[in-house]
Scaffold this active site. Structure first.
Site, PDB file in Angstrom:
ATOM      1  N   HIS A  72     -18.764  58.420  14.622  1.00 41.73           N
ATOM      2  CA  HIS A  72     -17.544  59.129  14.220  1.00 41.73           C
ATOM      3  C   HIS A  72     -16.320  58.263  14.487  1.00 41.73           C
ATOM      4  O   HIS A  72     -16.180  57.694  15.565  1.00 41.73           O
ATOM      5  CB  HIS A  72     -17.392  60.440  15.008  1.00 41.73           C
ATOM      6  CG  HIS A  72     -18.325  61.509  14.541  1.00 41.73           C
ATOM      7  ND1 HIS A  72     -18.144  62.828  14.844  1.00 41.73           N
ATOM      8  CD2 HIS A  72     -19.441  61.447  13.775  1.00 41.73           C
ATOM      9  CE1 HIS A  72     -19.112  63.542  14.293  1.00 41.73           C
ATOM     10  NE2 HIS A  72     -19.911  62.724  13.643  1.00 41.73           N
ATOM     11  N   TYR A 201     -11.706  70.265  17.719  1.00 40.15           N
ATOM     12  CA  TYR A 201     -11.269  70.884  18.971  1.00 40.15           C
ATOM     13  C   TYR A 201     -10.154  71.851  18.612  1.00 40.15           C
ATOM     14  O   TYR A 201      -9.137  71.427  18.059  1.00 40.15           O
ATOM     15  CB  TYR A 201     -10.716  69.833  19.938  1.00 40.15           C
ATOM     16  CG  TYR A 201     -11.758  68.908  20.528  1.00 40.15           C
ATOM     17  CD1 TYR A 201     -12.166  67.761  19.864  1.00 40.15           C
ATOM     18  CD2 TYR A 201     -12.327  69.172  21.774  1.00 40.15           C
ATOM     19  CE1 TYR A 201     -13.108  66.899  20.419  1.00 40.15           C
ATOM     20  CE2 TYR A 201     -13.265  68.314  22.344  1.00 40.15           C
ATOM     21  CZ  TYR A 201     -13.655  67.191  21.661  1.00 40.15           C
ATOM     22  OH  TYR A 201     -14.586  66.348  22.214  1.00 40.15           O
ATOM     23  N   PRO A 289     -16.461  69.709  30.845  1.00 38.71           N
ATOM     24  CA  PRO A 289     -17.117  69.093  29.693  1.00 38.71           C
ATOM     25  C   PRO A 289     -16.195  68.689  28.536  1.00 38.71           C
ATOM     26  O   PRO A 289     -16.630  67.983  27.629  1.00 38.71           O
ATOM     27  CB  PRO A 289     -18.109  70.163  29.227  1.00 38.71           C
ATOM     28  CG  PRO A 289     -17.550  71.449  29.731  1.00 38.71           C
ATOM     29  CD  PRO A 289     -16.839  71.118  31.008  1.00 38.71           C
ATOM     30  N   LYS A 293     -17.406  63.497  28.991  1.00 33.79           N
ATOM     31  CA  LYS A 293     -17.390  62.237  29.746  1.00 33.79           C
ATOM     32  C   LYS A 293     -18.519  62.092  30.768  1.00 33.79           C
ATOM     33  O   LYS A 293     -18.723  61.006  31.312  1.00 33.79           O
ATOM     34  CB  LYS A 293     -16.051  62.099  30.478  1.00 33.79           C
ATOM     35  CG  LYS A 293     -14.881  61.864  29.542  1.00 33.79           C
ATOM     36  CD  LYS A 293     -15.045  60.558  28.816  1.00 33.79           C
ATOM     37  CE  LYS A 293     -13.989  60.315  27.770  1.00 33.79           C
ATOM     38  NZ  LYS A 293     -14.389  59.285  26.816  1.00 33.79           N
ATOM     39  N   TYR A 381     -10.663  58.667  24.830  1.00 33.14           N
ATOM     40  CA  TYR A 381     -11.769  59.371  24.185  1.00 33.14           C
ATOM     41  C   TYR A 381     -12.908  58.405  23.825  1.00 33.14           C
ATOM     42  O   TYR A 381     -14.076  58.710  24.061  1.00 33.14           O
ATOM     43  CB  TYR A 381     -11.258  60.113  22.939  1.00 33.14           C
ATOM     44  CG  TYR A 381     -12.226  61.151  22.439  1.00 33.14           C
ATOM     45  CD1 TYR A 381     -12.205  62.459  22.947  1.00 33.14           C
ATOM     46  CD2 TYR A 381     -13.191  60.840  21.491  1.00 33.14           C
ATOM     47  CE1 TYR A 381     -13.101  63.405  22.521  1.00 33.14           C
ATOM     48  CE2 TYR A 381     -14.097  61.793  21.049  1.00 33.14           C
ATOM     49  CZ  TYR A 381     -14.046  63.068  21.560  1.00 33.14           C
ATOM     50  OH  TYR A 381     -14.950  64.009  21.135  1.00 33.14           O
TER      51      TYR A 381
HETATM   52  C1  PHB Z   1     -21.261  68.169  22.441  1.00 35.12           C
HETATM   53  O1  PHB Z   1     -21.552  67.829  21.281  1.00 35.12           O
HETATM   54  O2  PHB Z   1     -22.087  68.700  23.184  1.00 35.12           O
HETATM   55  C2  PHB Z   1     -19.879  67.950  22.922  1.00 35.12           C
HETATM   56  C3  PHB Z   1     -18.990  67.263  22.117  1.00 35.12           C
HETATM   57  C4  PHB Z   1     -17.703  67.047  22.545  1.00 35.12           C
HETATM   58  C5  PHB Z   1     -17.292  67.524  23.773  1.00 35.12           C
HETATM   59  C6  PHB Z   1     -18.170  68.208  24.583  1.00 35.12           C
HETATM   60  C7  PHB Z   1     -19.477  68.414  24.155  1.00 35.12           C
HETATM   61  O3  PHB Z   1     -16.013  67.326  24.150  1.00 35.12           O
END
Ligand code: PHB
Ligand code: APR
Length: 387
Positions: A72, A201, A289, A293, A381
């Site tokens: 991505h 997000y 989460p 990270k 990120y």
């Molecule tokens: C996930 O795909 O499990 C995932 C992706 C992004 C995050 C947290 C978990 O910030």
């Protein structure tokens, strides 16, 4: 039994460490409390920083990740009815992330280690540590009802947040830093195509939501929920309704094949060393989460630890080992800051007053209008440079 490094825990930290040590010609034995099937089936996050993906490649363990993982170049932020793309690739001079489930990484690491004939002992019981302050520490455990004793030069405590290694350090030798959050995540895995090609997000007034994926036909979705939420109180209909509202779009539904609630905390112990015990990964620190990270930080720890162990094995000097903790803690705290910041930015805090809410809105606005703010997000990120 004797080995150079006794590794407690076959999660990402313990397994990557074992592979890095093997490449440096150092023997280790991995001891794991759960069965192989349990460890391989445990669904966790799934975002690999560029440095993590490159490290797996460098160890010759990246073939399936490169085939099945999804690269991505951006993420989307949604708030207040707006949609903004953060172009990770452009903001970080071409870096990216790879979406690939942590349990897939774990499967690849276990298979490669066992194929090479190197030991992982699953389903061991009663693990305890002895002689940590001496030069001959030992790990005691039971397997198939038999008491075992593994003597080593040093012990790597990679047994996660609830493991025994951190607890084996005498009281007073470690300082704990901790912050709890007044919410949790309800996570589902659904047999439905993800709503978009990239992660979304969403900071909605009803709470945070995240759309992620594991494959073009498998969605991974999260909703902010109460810290004590019972997954049973979230039937499928309620989950999909809430996702539609918070993600502010329609989304393909499908059978929910996994559902669970994850608590949120920030946690660090200092230092990461006690005598001949070295803590790494979740045994030493937990991040909330948001931003995914945890695995990446565990890999960054063991990269430093493996180099220090190799220096010790080559020279007998403990200088690099003694520097392990300070070297890792700098990154650990920077990643703690980022995970805390991203969590605070995107979630609804029950006790937030109108002033707090305006500040949060201003921060979101700054992120999408000030390129330097977006760049700071993007650089964290995709992953801070490895030392
Ligand atoms: C996930 O795909 O499990 C995932 C992706 C992004 C995050 C947290 C978990 O910030
Ligand atoms: N003896 C042996 N093994 C143990 C013991 C014990 N007493 N206690 C726990 N374990 C095992 C667990 O079963 C688990 O397989 O240690 C392993 C720790 O693995 P993780 O919890 O995955 O932790 P870590 O390897 O540090 O990886 C960090 O995993 O927890 C996620 O979100 C976190 O992504 C992050 C990553």
């Amino acid at each position: 039994m004797r080995t150079q490094v006794g590794i407690v825990g076959a999660g990402p930290a313990g397994l990557v460490l074992a592979h890095l040590l093997r490449r440096a010609g150092i023997d280790s034995v991995v001891l794991e409390a759960r069965s192989r099937a349990h460890v391989e089936g445990r669904i966790r996050a799934g975002v690999l920083e560029q440095g993590t993906a490159d490290l797996l490649d460098g160890l010759g363990l990246g073939a399936r990740m490169r085939r099945e993982g999804l690269v991505h170049h951006g993420i989307e932020l949604r708030f207040a009815g707006e949609r903004h793309r953060i172009d990770l690739h452009a903001l970080t001079e071409g870096r990216s992330i790879t979406v690939y489930g942590q349990h897939e990484v774990v499967k690849d690491l276990i298979a490669a280690r066992l194929d090479a004939g190197d030991p992982i002992r699953f389903a061991v019981e009663g693990v305890r540590l002895e002689g940590l302050a001496s030069e001959r520490p030992a790990i005691l455990y039971r397997q198939d009802g038999q008491e075992q004793r593994l003597e080593c030069d040093l012990v790597a405590g990679c047994d996660g947040f609830h493991g025994v290694c951190r607890a084996a350090v005498p009281p007073g030798a470690l300082t704990v830093h901790e912050r709890l959050y007044p919410f949790a995540w309800l996570g589902i895995l659904a047999e439905a195509p993800p709503v978009a090609d990239e992660l979304i997000y969403s900071a909605h007034e009803r709470g945070f939501a995240l759309s992620s994926m594991r494959s073009p036909t498998l969605s991974r979705l999260y909703l902010q929920c109460a810290p004590d939420a019972d997954a049973g109180a979230w039937p499928a209909g309620r989950i999909w309704d809430e996702l539609r509202i918070r993600l502010d779009c329609d989304l393909p539904e499908g059978p929910i094949v996994q559902k669970g609630v994850t608590g949120m905390r920030s946690f660090v112990v200092e230092p990461l060393q006690y005598g001949r015990l070295f803590l790494a990964g979740d045994a030493a620190h937990i991040v909330p989460p948001t931003g995914a990270k945890g695995l990446n930080l565990a890999v960054a720890d063991v990269r430093v630890l493996a180099a220090a162990i190799a220096a010790f094995a080559a020279t007998g000097s403990t200088d690099a080992l003694d520097g392990y903790s300070a070297r890792c803690l700098d990154r650990i705290w920077r990643v703690q800051r980022f995970s805390w910041w991203m969590t605070a930015l995107l979630h609804r805090f029950p006790d937030a007053d109108p002033f707090d809410r305006r500040l949060r809105a201003a921060e979101l606005s700054q992120l999408v209008h000030l390129p330097s703010a977006a760049r700071t997000l993007a650089e964290n990120y995709v992953g801070l440079p490895l030392l």
